[in-house]
Write a protein that holds these residues in place. Structure first.
Motif, PDB file in Angstrom:
ATOM      1  N   VAL A   1       0.712  -1.118   0.078  1.00 25.12           N
ATOM      2  CA  VAL A   1       0.024   0.026   0.118  1.00 25.12           C
ATOM      3  C   VAL A   1       0.818   1.327  -0.152  1.00 25.12           C
ATOM      4  O   VAL A   1       1.721   1.403   0.976  1.00 25.12           O
ATOM      5  CB  VAL A   1      -0.960   0.038   1.218  1.00 25.12           C
ATOM      6  CG1 VAL A   1      -1.816   1.357   1.406  1.00 25.12           C
ATOM      7  CG2 VAL A   1      -1.979  -1.327   1.181  1.00 25.12           C
ATOM      8  N   LEU A   2       0.610   2.075  -1.197  1.00 24.54           N
ATOM      9  CA  LEU A   2       1.029   3.584  -0.820  1.00 24.54           C
ATOM     10  C   LEU A   2       0.095   4.534  -0.767  1.00 24.54           C
ATOM     11  O   LEU A   2      -0.778   4.545  -1.414  1.00 24.54           O
ATOM     12  CB  LEU A   2       1.872   3.721  -2.491  1.00 24.54           C
ATOM     13  CG  LEU A   2       2.987   2.948  -3.098  1.00 24.54           C
ATOM     14  CD1 LEU A   2       3.268   3.158  -4.424  1.00 24.54           C
ATOM     15  CD2 LEU A   2       4.112   2.874  -2.159  1.00 24.54           C
ATOM     16  N   ALA A   3       0.350   5.243   0.309  1.00 29.43           N
ATOM     17  CA  ALA A   3      -0.790   6.140   1.111  1.00 29.43           C
ATOM     18  C   ALA A   3      -0.315   7.663   0.831  1.00 29.43           C
ATOM     19  O   ALA A   3       0.791   7.948   1.284  1.00 29.43           O
ATOM     20  CB  ALA A   3      -1.009   5.898   2.324  1.00 29.43           C
ATOM     21  N   ALA A   4      -1.029   8.221  -0.328  1.00 32.58           N
ATOM     22  CA  ALA A   4      -0.384   9.533  -0.593  1.00 32.58           C
ATOM     23  C   ALA A   4      -1.195  10.490   0.451  1.00 32.58           C
ATOM     24  O   ALA A   4      -2.332  10.363   0.468  1.00 32.58           O
ATOM     25  CB  ALA A   4      -0.714   9.978  -1.936  1.00 32.58           C
ATOM     26  N   ALA A   5      -0.712  11.678   0.980  1.00 29.20           N
ATOM     27  CA  ALA A   5      -1.211  12.571   1.802  1.00 29.20           C
ATOM     28  C   ALA A   5      -0.937  13.980   1.673  1.00 29.20           C
ATOM     29  O   ALA A   5       0.190  14.164   0.729  1.00 29.20           O
ATOM     30  CB  ALA A   5      -1.273  12.136   3.346  1.00 29.20           C
ATOM     31  N   GLY A   6      -1.486  14.928   1.775  1.00 26.91           N
ATOM     32  CA  GLY A   6      -1.115  16.477   1.658  1.00 26.91           C
ATOM     33  C   GLY A   6      -1.405  16.847   0.463  1.00 26.91           C
ATOM     34  O   GLY A   6      -2.129  16.490  -0.463  1.00 26.91           O
TER      35      GLY A   6
ATOM     36  N   CYS B   1      -1.519  -1.160  -4.183  1.00 24.27           N
ATOM     37  CA  CYS B   1      -2.854  -0.227  -3.958  1.00 24.27           C
ATOM     38  C   CYS B   1      -2.084   1.137  -3.639  1.00 24.27           C
ATOM     39  O   CYS B   1      -1.498   1.383  -2.690  1.00 24.27           O
ATOM     40  CB  CYS B   1      -3.411  -0.622  -2.777  1.00 24.27           C
ATOM     41  SG  CYS B   1      -4.784   0.039  -2.265  1.00 24.27           S
ATOM     42  N   LEU B   2      -2.678   1.939  -4.449  1.00 19.03           N
ATOM     43  CA  LEU B   2      -2.084   3.553  -4.375  1.00 19.03           C
ATOM     44  C   LEU B   2      -3.594   4.096  -3.634  1.00 19.03           C
ATOM     45  O   LEU B   2      -4.280   4.422  -4.601  1.00 19.03           O
ATOM     46  CB  LEU B   2      -1.803   3.884  -5.941  1.00 19.03           C
ATOM     47  CG  LEU B   2      -1.267   5.612  -5.886  1.00 19.03           C
ATOM     48  CD1 LEU B   2      -0.089   5.882  -4.775  1.00 19.03           C
ATOM     49  CD2 LEU B   2      -1.083   5.758  -7.204  1.00 19.03           C
ATOM     50  N   ASP B   3      -3.275   4.528  -2.847  1.00 15.43           N
ATOM     51  CA  ASP B   3      -4.353   4.937  -1.805  1.00 15.43           C
ATOM     52  C   ASP B   3      -4.349   6.589  -1.896  1.00 15.43           C
ATOM     53  O   ASP B   3      -3.168   7.156  -1.339  1.00 15.43           O
ATOM     54  CB  ASP B   3      -4.380   4.564  -0.423  1.00 15.43           C
ATOM     55  CG  ASP B   3      -5.741   4.976   0.494  1.00 15.43           C
ATOM     56  OD1 ASP B   3      -6.589   5.720  -0.272  1.00 15.43           O
ATOM     57  OD2 ASP B   3      -5.698   4.706   1.531  1.00 15.43           O
ATOM     58  N   LEU B   4      -5.264   7.381  -2.546  1.00 15.26           N
ATOM     59  CA  LEU B   4      -5.270   8.571  -2.684  1.00 15.26           C
ATOM     60  C   LEU B   4      -6.349   9.476  -1.791  1.00 15.26           C
ATOM     61  O   LEU B   4      -6.525  10.492  -2.136  1.00 15.26           O
ATOM     62  CB  LEU B   4      -5.503   9.219  -4.211  1.00 15.26           C
ATOM     63  CG  LEU B   4      -4.384   8.558  -5.130  1.00 15.26           C
ATOM     64  CD1 LEU B   4      -4.727   8.994  -6.550  1.00 15.26           C
ATOM     65  CD2 LEU B   4      -3.000   8.997  -4.692  1.00 15.26           C
ATOM     66  N   SER B   5      -6.733   8.802  -0.530  1.00 16.16           N
ATOM     67  CA  SER B   5      -7.799   9.351  -0.067  1.00 16.16           C
ATOM     68  C   SER B   5      -7.649  10.474   0.866  1.00 16.16           C
ATOM     69  O   SER B   5      -8.399  11.401   1.196  1.00 16.16           O
ATOM     70  CB  SER B   5      -8.687   8.278   1.025  1.00 16.16           C
ATOM     71  OG  SER B   5      -7.615   7.468   1.571  1.00 16.16           O
ATOM     72  N   ASP B   6      -6.431  10.454   0.977  1.00 14.18           N
ATOM     73  CA  ASP B   6      -5.716  11.755   1.970  1.00 14.18           C
ATOM     74  C   ASP B   6      -5.084  12.577   1.313  1.00 14.18           C
ATOM     75  O   ASP B   6      -4.620  13.688   1.994  1.00 14.18           O
ATOM     76  CB  ASP B   6      -4.914  11.043   2.804  1.00 14.18           C
ATOM     77  CG  ASP B   6      -5.627  10.119   4.325  1.00 14.18           C
ATOM     78  OD1 ASP B   6      -6.418  10.353   4.359  1.00 14.18           O
ATOM     79  OD2 ASP B   6      -4.897   9.177   4.671  1.00 14.18           O
TER      80      ASP B   6
END
Length: 378
Positions: A18-23, A50-55
């Motif tokens: 999981v890659l979680a992008a934020a900001g 999984c590239l998570d762009l929710s944040d």
């Protein structure tokens, strides 16, 4: 969410990486994020990513391009990449950037000269047919307007007609006369050079009289007028289109065909037969001068041979084509002028096109008349 500064966290959760992008992933954050993303690797072949762009709080074009490069790099390495959690507006921006990136990376189709030639020929043929149909439609519009004007002769713009008659007729006399004189000299010289080998120099008068009065005189005059007056019609009306004067006429309830096209067409249909007659006389005079100095044929001998060998019907045959040539030249010139799209470049291109099309149609119609007159025995 790690504040407003763009960040990325990487961790294994169950069977996926999981890659979680934020900001904020914007231009200011790209310089910091790119080195880390360039080396990001799940460490397993064919992993589920999984590239998570929710944040993500904000995303611009630079950030979208960075995400697109990451997705493409991971997929090229054989990983299965899924993007989740993006807001609709951010998802739309990301898709647009991905589409643009695919277009930039697309390979141009292989160059096939033969296929390109066929394609260009087909486009040119279709364009010529469409232009011909539009010109015929414009001819119908002008004819209907002329018939409507004949029912109300008081609407005929006599001042405009007289002005254009002077422009296309009187002002064209010097150039038409000079070129016709030189053409007569050239025809007499070339004909004499061949006929004197057989001792038949006197027949240069026959050659010159029939050729000039029946074909060359009116044809060369029409070509000169097409280059001089036809181009002027296109440039004048085209400039009015650029300055929105034609649109202003329509707003005021005035018909541009009645105001701009018909005075020019009628003036040229009157002027061209007169110019053709003038050109024929001047060309014969040039030939007579050449025959006098080169063949010792006096002006009296020239005139007597002309009366014996060249019936006046040849003059009428030549002049009968003049109104048709005049109508074609004026129609093409005005039609191209009304097609100007609103730029100075368009005026120049359509003026050139007007001259080329007018000369082409004049020569084609002259060939048709020659075949027709030969078939009728005229």
């Amino acid at each position: 969410m790690a504040g407003e500064t763009g960040s990325i966290s990487m961790a294994w959760e169950a069977d996926q990486w999981v890659l979680a992008a934020a900001g904020r992933w914007d231009l200011a954050a790209v310089a910091m994020l790119e080195p880390r993303l360039r080396t990001a690797d799940p460490g397993r072949s064919g992993a589920n990513v999984c590239l998570d762009l929710s944040d993500l709080s904000a995303l611009d074009t630079a950030g979208s391009l960075l995400i697109d490069r990451l997705i493409r790099r991971l997929r090229d390495q054989g990983h299965n990449v899924a993007v989740v959690g993006a807001r609709p507006d951010l998802c739309h921006l990301l898709k647009e950037v991905q589409r643009a990136a695919r277009l930039d990376c697309a390979q141009p189709p292989p160059h096939k000269p033969a296929l390109d030639l066929v394609q260009r020929t087909g486009k040119a043929t279709i364009g010529a047919l469409q232009s011909g149909a539009e010109l015929l439609s414009f001819l119908g519009l002008v004819t209907v307007t002329l018939l409507r004007l004949l029912r109300r002769p008081g609407r005929i713009r006599l001042t405009s007609f007289a002005f254009h008659l002077e422009q296309v007729g009187l002002n064209a006399l010097p150039i038409v006369g000079l070129l016709s004189f030189l053409i007569g000299v050239v025809l007499a010289y070339q004909g004499a050079d061949q006929l004197r080998r057989f001792g038949a120099e006197i027949y240069v008068v026959n050659l010159l009289g029939i050729g000039v009065l029946r074909e060359i005189g009116i044809l060369m005059t029409s070509i000169i007028v097409a280059g001089r007056s036809g181009s002027a019609f296109t440039a004048q009306i085209g400039t009015m289109k650029v300055n929105q004067e034609v649109d202003a006429m329509r707003v005021l309830g005035l018909d541009p065909v009645e105001m701009l096209v018909l005075p020019r067409m009628l003036a040229l249909m009157v002027a061209l037969p007169l110019l053709g007659f003038y050109a024929g006389i001047v060309a014969l005079f040039g030939g007579a001068v050449m025959a006098y100095f080169y063949l010792d044929i006096t002006f009296g001998q020239f005139l007597r041979q002309m009366q014996l060998a060249v019936p006046v019907e040849h003059l009428f045959v030549g002049l009968s084509k003049a109104p048709v040539f005049a109508m074609v030249i004026s129609l093409v010139g005005c039609y191209e002028g009304l097609r100007v799209s609103g730029s100075a470049e368009s005026v120049g291109l359509l003026t050139t096109r007007s001259v080329v099309v007018s000369i082409f149609l004049v020569i084609v119609i002259d060939a048709f008349f020659s075949v027709l007159f030969s078939y009728l025995g005229v």
